[in-house]
Design an enzyme around this catalytic site. Structure first.
Site, mmCIF file in Angstrom:
data_model
loop_
_atom_site.group_PDB
_atom_site.id
_atom_site.type_symbol
_atom_site.label_atom_id
_atom_site.label_comp_id
_atom_site.label_asym_id
_atom_site.label_seq_id
_atom_site.Cartn_x
_atom_site.Cartn_y
_atom_site.Cartn_z
ATOM 1 N N GLU A 1 20.913 42.217 33.844
ATOM 2 C CA GLU A 1 22.204 42.835 34.163
ATOM 3 C C GLU A 1 22.542 43.868 33.113
ATOM 4 O O GLU A 1 22.403 45.059 33.345
ATOM 5 C CB GLU A 1 23.295 41.752 34.270
ATOM 6 C CG GLU A 1 24.576 42.268 34.889
ATOM 7 C CD GLU A 1 25.523 41.116 35.245
ATOM 8 O OE1 GLU A 1 26.563 41.400 35.843
ATOM 9 O OE2 GLU A 1 25.212 39.954 34.926
ATOM 10 N N GLU B 1 29.804 32.623 29.363
ATOM 11 C CA GLU B 1 30.335 33.243 30.583
ATOM 12 C C GLU B 1 31.221 32.268 31.360
ATOM 13 O O GLU B 1 32.175 32.671 32.018
ATOM 14 C CB GLU B 1 29.172 33.707 31.465
ATOM 15 C CG GLU B 1 29.582 34.402 32.754
ATOM 16 C CD GLU B 1 28.390 34.887 33.546
ATOM 17 O OE1 GLU B 1 28.583 35.736 34.441
ATOM 18 O OE2 GLU B 1 27.258 34.438 33.282
#
Length: 554
Positions: free
Chosen positions: A147, A420
């Site tokens: 990502e 996260e």
């Protein structure tokens, strides 16, 4: 960074999750191939956990020349990792075999934090290491998987914390201009990521796109540089047309009894555990915040018509929040931590509602056992909202709570950066779904702003900390807290300590700055430089540059 331990199987643990690469040093045989595989964590059996890297397969391979000691490090890649699995060695690796090279952008670290709580000290380091790991040429959401994208929402929720830790004015400005480059010239919207994959795409959801206003605002407020605002005022004015439209669209949509899909897009409180925070509520809060900021930008740039327009728009959003989202008993829409955090931090309630909202917020935290159930929106404001409404004791119980979910649980389960998700790793060392399970995501690091701005008590009272607002949260469960950072004028620092029922505070204000010290109205026997002074009033005690010693009885 030298590895802290190694094993017969070639697993190297650096003891800290970070971004960078490694330097390999060994005496190999001609043609001997050494493979380095990178991971953030290990399974309970000690094997590296790479499932969360998804499509990425980070590995470095080195072919030995032979004939003596060789040293190698890559030049065109970097990784996010704590562990390295080395294969191809003929001998057990020692500390000198592999050295970790830490790399980041944004300038040197310029803040310090320490306290009587090892948990808080580790938490501050976790915030700092996630910032260093993801400020790498641009602002990324994570450094390790497939990502590494410059999500504008992830970035703007964390800006207030990160601005304490580095002199990031130039870095933030560069990234803000990346956002401007993605702006759609017709709608004013920016892209969900910056740099964008194509100029002018303008495809962001409204709440993520707030980075367009929040970034130059933060640069001005924290570093005293209004240049990005002045130089890009037309782009900011164009961007705010979205929020002018939203103010009408959201009312029309709700008036139509929510038939069909709304004409606006809001992500909402991303990755939150709690449910029920209205997207319309979130939109109105951001509408208020951004309109208020735009009005201030219009004032300093001499746009009188815009000043009136956005002052009125902010007042309209605020009135709608009070009318539509706060009940007669003080319940804020959804009865969620995020909802209470937003209205308390920004004063989005009538004065007569303050006591009711404070009690509802307190009850919410108690009912949730002081676990953090918020997502991106709420986490950036939770502790700050609690302290602003007079619930610093609840904020302390929340940040120090070691049970799931929350920052203390992360630390207890071995985190060295911010995760996260609150549930990134189970207590037994196993992992949940690997699809979105980064262990190096700074967005939940919004607690960093509270640690420095509210616990240490150093906030900007005017742009660039020309005047420093000093209002520490004195927490009974802590014996002492100290913190510092570099303002444009020099080092600002504060330390408070409790001993035998007496509190002392050592405050440093740099040259050409002033301080406004706000202490609890209940203080007794207040002294400044050993001289008795009157108890503080609502406006605080003004001090000039220099070192100041306060003391008082609790």
């Amino acid at each position: 960074m030298v590895s802290k331990c190694s094993r017969e199987d070639g697993l190297v643990d650096f003891g800290q999750n970070f971004a960078g690469w490694t330097r390999l040093k060994l005496s190999g045989q001609p043609g001997q191939t050494i493979t380095l595989r990178f991971a953030e964590d290990v399974y309970p059996d000690g094997t590296i956990y790479t499932a969360n890297l998804r499509g990425a397969n980070p590995a470095d391979r080195y072919l030995c020349k032979g004939g003596g000691m060789e040293t190698w490090e890559p030049r065109f890649t970097y990784h996010g990792f704590r562990y390295v699995q080395i294969t191809g060695l003929t001998n057990r690796p020692g500390p000198e075999t592999l050295t970790g090279i830490v790399a980041h952008s944004g300038g040197p670290v310029t803040s310090t934090f320490a306290s009587s709580s090892p948990l808080l000290d580790r938490l501050y380091q976790n915030v700092l290491w996630s910032q260093r790991s993801n400020y790498f040429e641009t602002m990324t959401d994570c450094p390790q998987r497939d990502e590494r994208y410059g999500w504008v929402g992830d970035a703007h929720f964390f800006l207030a914390s990160s601005a304490y830790n580095q002199n990031g004015a130039s870095f933030f400005t560069k990234w803000f201009l990346d956002c401007v480059d993605t702006q759609n010239p017709k709608t004013g919207n920016i892209s969900n990521g910056a740099p964008g994959n194509r100029p002018g795409a303008g495809n962001a959801q409204l709440d993520w796109s707030a980075a367009m206003m929040i970034t130059p605002w933060t640069i001005w407020q924290r570093y005293g540089d209004a240049g990005p605002i002045r130089q890009n005022y037309p782009a900011l004015r164009l961007y705010l047309t979205q929020w002018e439209k939203f103010a009408t669209q959201v009312n029309q949509f709700e008036a139509a009894n929510r038939k069909g899909a709304p004409p606006y897009r809001i992500i909402g409180d991303w990755v939150s555990i709690e449910q029920g925070t209205s997207k319309e509520f979130i939109g109105r809060v951001l509408g208020y915040l951004l309109s208020t900021q735009m009005a201030a930008c219009a004032e300093i740039t001499g746009h009188a018509d815009d000043l009136r327009t956005f002052t009125d728009l902010a007042a309209r959003f605020r009135a709608e929040i009070i009318r539509q989202h706060i009940g007669a008993d003080g319940t804020v829409t959804g009865d969620t931590q995020t909802a209470y955090a937003y209205v308390t931090r920004y004063g989005l309630y009538a004065p007569s509602q303050a006591a009711l909202i404070r009690e509802k917020f307190r009850q919410r935290m108690i009912a949730d056992h002081h676990g953090v159930r918020t997502g991106f929106h709420g986490t950036a404001n939770l502790l700050q909202g609690l302290s602003t409404i007079g619930l610093s004791d609840q904020a302390a119980r929340t940040v120090l709570n070691e049970e799931f979910p929350g920052w203390g649980c992360m630390v207890k389960r071995g985190a060295t950066t911010i995760w996260e998700h609150w549930d990134g790793k189970h207590a037994d060392g196993t992992f949940p779904s690997a699809w979105m399970n980064s262990f190096n995501h700074y967005t939940f690091g919004g607690c960093g702003e509270w640690l420095m701005g509210y616990l240490v008590g150093l906030q900007n009272d005017s742009p660039g900390f020309k005047c420093v607002r000093v209002e520490p949260s004195i927490i009974p469960s802590l014996e002492w807290v100290a913190g510092s950072f570099e303002s444009p004028y020099g080092t600002v620092s504060n330390r408070w300590e409790r001993k035998n029922g007496r509190l002392t505070m050592r405050l440093v204000i740099p040259p050409n700055s002033t301080g406004r010290v706000i202490l609890p109205a209940t203080v007794r026997n207040l002294r400044l430089e050993q001289k008795p002074i009157s108890a503080p009033t609502g406006t605080g005690i003004m001090v000039t540059s220099g070192t100041h010693h306060f003391s008082w009885d609790e």
